[in-house]
Design a protein around this motif. Structure first.
Motif, PDB file in Angstrom:
ATOM      1  N   PHE A  12      -5.113  13.389  23.101  1.00 35.95           N
ATOM      2  CA  PHE A  12      -3.800  12.754  23.201  1.00 35.95           C
ATOM      3  C   PHE A  12      -3.164  12.693  21.826  1.00 35.95           C
ATOM      4  CE2 PHE A  12      -0.949   9.062  23.605  1.00 35.95           C
ATOM      5  CZ  PHE A  12      -0.361   9.285  24.846  1.00 35.95           C
ATOM      6  N   TYR A  13      -1.930  13.193  21.705  1.00 36.04           N
ATOM      7  CA  TYR A  13      -1.188  13.065  20.461  1.00 36.04           C
ATOM      8  C   TYR A  13      -0.645  11.648  20.326  1.00 36.04           C
ATOM      9  CZ  TYR A  13      -0.817  18.179  19.706  1.00 36.04           C
ATOM     10  OH  TYR A  13      -1.064  19.508  19.474  1.00 36.04           O
ATOM     11  N   THR A  14      -0.914  11.029  19.180  1.00 36.81           N
ATOM     12  CA  THR A  14      -0.403   9.684  18.935  1.00 36.81           C
ATOM     13  C   THR A  14      -0.275   9.446  17.438  1.00 36.81           C
ATOM     14  OG1 THR A  14      -0.840   7.308  19.287  1.00 36.81           O
ATOM     15  CG2 THR A  14      -2.748   8.744  19.092  1.00 36.81           C
ATOM     16  N   TRP A  15       0.715   8.668  17.067  1.00 36.79           N
ATOM     17  CA  TRP A  15       0.854   8.236  15.684  1.00 36.79           C
ATOM     18  C   TRP A  15       0.005   6.987  15.478  1.00 36.79           C
ATOM     19  CZ3 TRP A  15       3.236  11.099  12.058  1.00 36.79           C
ATOM     20  CH2 TRP A  15       4.174  12.056  12.465  1.00 36.79           C
ATOM     21  N   HIS A  16      -0.839   7.031  14.456  1.00 31.52           N
ATOM     22  CA  HIS A  16      -1.708   5.900  14.105  1.00 31.52           C
ATOM     23  C   HIS A  16      -1.608   5.616  12.605  1.00 31.52           C
ATOM     24  CE1 HIS A  16      -3.468   5.686  17.980  1.00 31.52           C
ATOM     25  NE2 HIS A  16      -4.732   5.539  17.663  1.00 31.52           N
ATOM     26  N   LEU A  17      -1.868   4.379  12.260  1.00 37.21           N
ATOM     27  CA  LEU A  17      -2.236   4.039  10.890  1.00 37.21           C
ATOM     28  C   LEU A  17      -3.756   4.046  10.824  1.00 37.21           C
ATOM     29  CD1 LEU A  17       0.192   1.043  10.274  1.00 37.21           C
ATOM     30  CD2 LEU A  17       0.382   3.333   9.287  1.00 37.21           C
ATOM     31  N   THR A  18      -4.303   4.721   9.842  1.00 36.74           N
ATOM     32  CA  THR A  18      -5.753   4.753   9.671  1.00 36.74           C
ATOM     33  C   THR A  18      -6.112   4.149   8.315  1.00 36.74           C
ATOM     34  OG1 THR A  18      -5.660   7.021   8.815  1.00 36.74           O
ATOM     35  CG2 THR A  18      -5.975   6.753  11.191  1.00 36.74           C
ATOM     36  N   PHE A  19      -7.381   3.825   8.128  1.00 35.49           N
ATOM     37  CA  PHE A  19      -7.766   2.943   7.035  1.00 35.49           C
ATOM     38  C   PHE A  19      -8.887   3.521   6.181  1.00 35.49           C
ATOM     39  CE2 PHE A  19      -5.616   0.399  10.161  1.00 35.49           C
ATOM     40  CZ  PHE A  19      -4.815  -0.441   9.394  1.00 35.49           C
ATOM     41  N   GLU A  20      -8.732   4.793   5.821  1.00 31.08           N
ATOM     42  CA  GLU A  20      -9.662   5.384   4.870  1.00 31.08           C
ATOM     43  C   GLU A  20      -9.405   4.774   3.479  1.00 31.08           C
ATOM     44  OE1 GLU A  20      -7.339   7.106   6.499  1.00 31.08           O
ATOM     45  OE2 GLU A  20      -8.381   8.335   8.000  1.00 31.08           O
ATOM     46  N   GLN A  21     -10.438   4.719   2.671  1.00 29.69           N
ATOM     47  CA  GLN A  21     -10.322   4.265   1.284  1.00 29.69           C
ATOM     48  C   GLN A  21      -9.639   2.899   1.197  1.00 29.69           C
ATOM     49  OE1 GLN A  21      -8.440   7.514  -0.827  1.00 29.69           O
ATOM     50  NE2 GLN A  21     -10.183   8.875  -0.534  1.00 29.69           N
ATOM     51  N   GLN A  22     -10.115   1.977   2.011  1.00 28.28           N
ATOM     52  CA  GLN A  22      -9.637   0.592   1.991  1.00 28.28           C
ATOM     53  C   GLN A  22     -10.859  -0.313   1.807  1.00 28.28           C
ATOM     54  OE1 GLN A  22      -6.506  -0.305   1.882  1.00 28.28           O
ATOM     55  NE2 GLN A  22      -5.593   1.678   2.352  1.00 28.28           N
ATOM     56  N   PRO A  23     -11.399  -0.387   0.588  1.00 33.36           N
ATOM     57  CA  PRO A  23     -12.683  -1.072   0.393  1.00 33.36           C
ATOM     58  C   PRO A  23     -12.657  -2.549   0.756  1.00 33.36           C
ATOM     59  CG  PRO A  23     -11.649  -0.535  -1.713  1.00 33.36           C
ATOM     60  CD  PRO A  23     -10.878   0.192  -0.653  1.00 33.36           C
ATOM     61  N   GLU A  24     -11.551  -3.231   0.523  1.00 34.28           N
ATOM     62  CA  GLU A  24     -11.515  -4.657   0.852  1.00 34.28           C
ATOM     63  C   GLU A  24     -11.624  -4.871   2.357  1.00 34.28           C
ATOM     64  OE1 GLU A  24      -8.459  -8.403   0.182  1.00 34.28           O
ATOM     65  OE2 GLU A  24      -8.574  -6.838  -1.361  1.00 34.28           O
ATOM     66  N   LEU A  25     -10.909  -4.052   3.121  1.00 34.52           N
ATOM     67  CA  LEU A  25     -11.010  -4.139   4.580  1.00 34.52           C
ATOM     68  C   LEU A  25     -12.400  -3.746   5.044  1.00 34.52           C
ATOM     69  CD1 LEU A  25      -9.850  -4.424   7.436  1.00 34.52           C
ATOM     70  CD2 LEU A  25      -9.043  -2.052   7.244  1.00 34.52           C
ATOM     71  N   HIS A  26     -12.961  -2.715   4.469  1.00 34.53           N
ATOM     72  CA  HIS A  26     -14.291  -2.263   4.888  1.00 34.53           C
ATOM     73  C   HIS A  26     -15.342  -3.340   4.616  1.00 34.53           C
ATOM     74  CE1 HIS A  26     -13.092   2.284   4.666  1.00 34.53           C
ATOM     75  NE2 HIS A  26     -12.381   1.601   5.534  1.00 34.53           N
ATOM     76  N   ARG A  27     -15.219  -4.047   3.507  1.00 37.00           N
ATOM     77  CA  ARG A  27     -16.170  -5.136   3.236  1.00 37.00           C
ATOM     78  C   ARG A  27     -16.047  -6.232   4.290  1.00 37.00           C
ATOM     79  NH1 ARG A  27     -14.843  -3.957  -2.230  1.00 37.00           N
ATOM     80  NH2 ARG A  27     -13.209  -5.567  -2.243  1.00 37.00           N
ATOM     81  N   LEU A  28     -14.818  -6.588   4.646  1.00 34.43           N
ATOM     82  CA  LEU A  28     -14.624  -7.621   5.661  1.00 34.43           C
ATOM     83  C   LEU A  28     -15.207  -7.180   6.995  1.00 34.43           C
ATOM     84  CD1 LEU A  28     -13.415 -10.247   6.753  1.00 34.43           C
ATOM     85  CD2 LEU A  28     -11.243  -9.014   7.090  1.00 34.43           C
TER      86      LEU A  28
END
Length: 222
Positions: A38-54
């Protein structure tokens, strides 16, 4: 936190207290099947260390029967769907991407906070703030699609920005999850700065969402 975001968070938390069991998130929606994308527009969260820690911290407490934890490279914020990849011509995809790039270049990067935990019947998410900036980006994407197609898929109403960190994988009881979430609600939110929105080809794979990035529309960084 704005009154709109606080009201949503409070209403959903109150409703969750009366929810006896989860709803399995992985039922097949209309048109979906194992071999379809399915084609869809998303925001993705690569290289987001603060979010990844949480998320890593929260995952340690949410390894509970009934929940499928979302891997860090699967974190996303659903923005706007286009349709199944076998139903959309490549020429349309190229035109929509070009129009989205032109329009998104006029928007500033998104500076967001994610948290606290925000559960519902199909999983556990993180509240995204502020909503108005995400809404503006979504409206921009819809305008780009509307410049190419006579009608924009999906309704413009009912959009609630969120990032899911665990999906419900079975109709498990919610009480053990509620007990954990009550202790996690005061975790400080994470910050994330996003410089683009991605058009992806989304698929389901063993109780996770996976995708191939088709194109990106950068946000103006000047």
């Amino acid at each position: 936190m704005s009154s709109q975001e606080l009201a949503s968070l409070d209403q959903r938390w109150t409703a969750y207290q009366d929810l006896p069991e989860l709803t399995n998130h992985w039922y097949w929606r209309p048109g979906w099947r194992a071999d379809r994308q399915f084609y869809t527009w998303h925001l993705t969260f690569e290289q987001q260390p603060e979010l990844h820690r949480l998320v890593n911290d929260l995952h340690q407490h949410l390894a509970i029967p009934g929940l499928d934890l979302v891997p860090l490279d699967g974190l996303h914020l659903t923005m706007q769907g286009l349709g199944f990849t076998d139903e959309i011509a490549d020429v349309d995809v190229r035109a929509i991407v070009a129009e989205a790039r032109r329009r998104c270049a006029l928007l500033p990067p998104l500076e967001l906070t994610l948290g606290p935990v925000d559960p519902d019947a199909e999983g556990v998410g993180l509240l995204v703030q502020p909503w108005d900036r995400v809404d503006r980006l979504r409206a921009t994407l819809r305008a780009a699609i509307g410049a190419i197609w006579p009608a924009v898929p999906e309704s413009s109403d009912g959009f609630r920005p969120h990032v899911t960190i665990a999906y419900s994988g079975s109709p498990a009881p919610t009480e053990p999850i509620r007990s954990q979430l009550a202790n996690l609600r005061n975790r400080p939110p994470a910050r994330a700065t996003l410089n683009q929105v991605s058009l992806i080809a989304l698929r389901r794979d063993n109780h996770t969402y996976r995708w191939t990035t088709v194109a990106a529309a950068p946000l103006n960084s000047i």
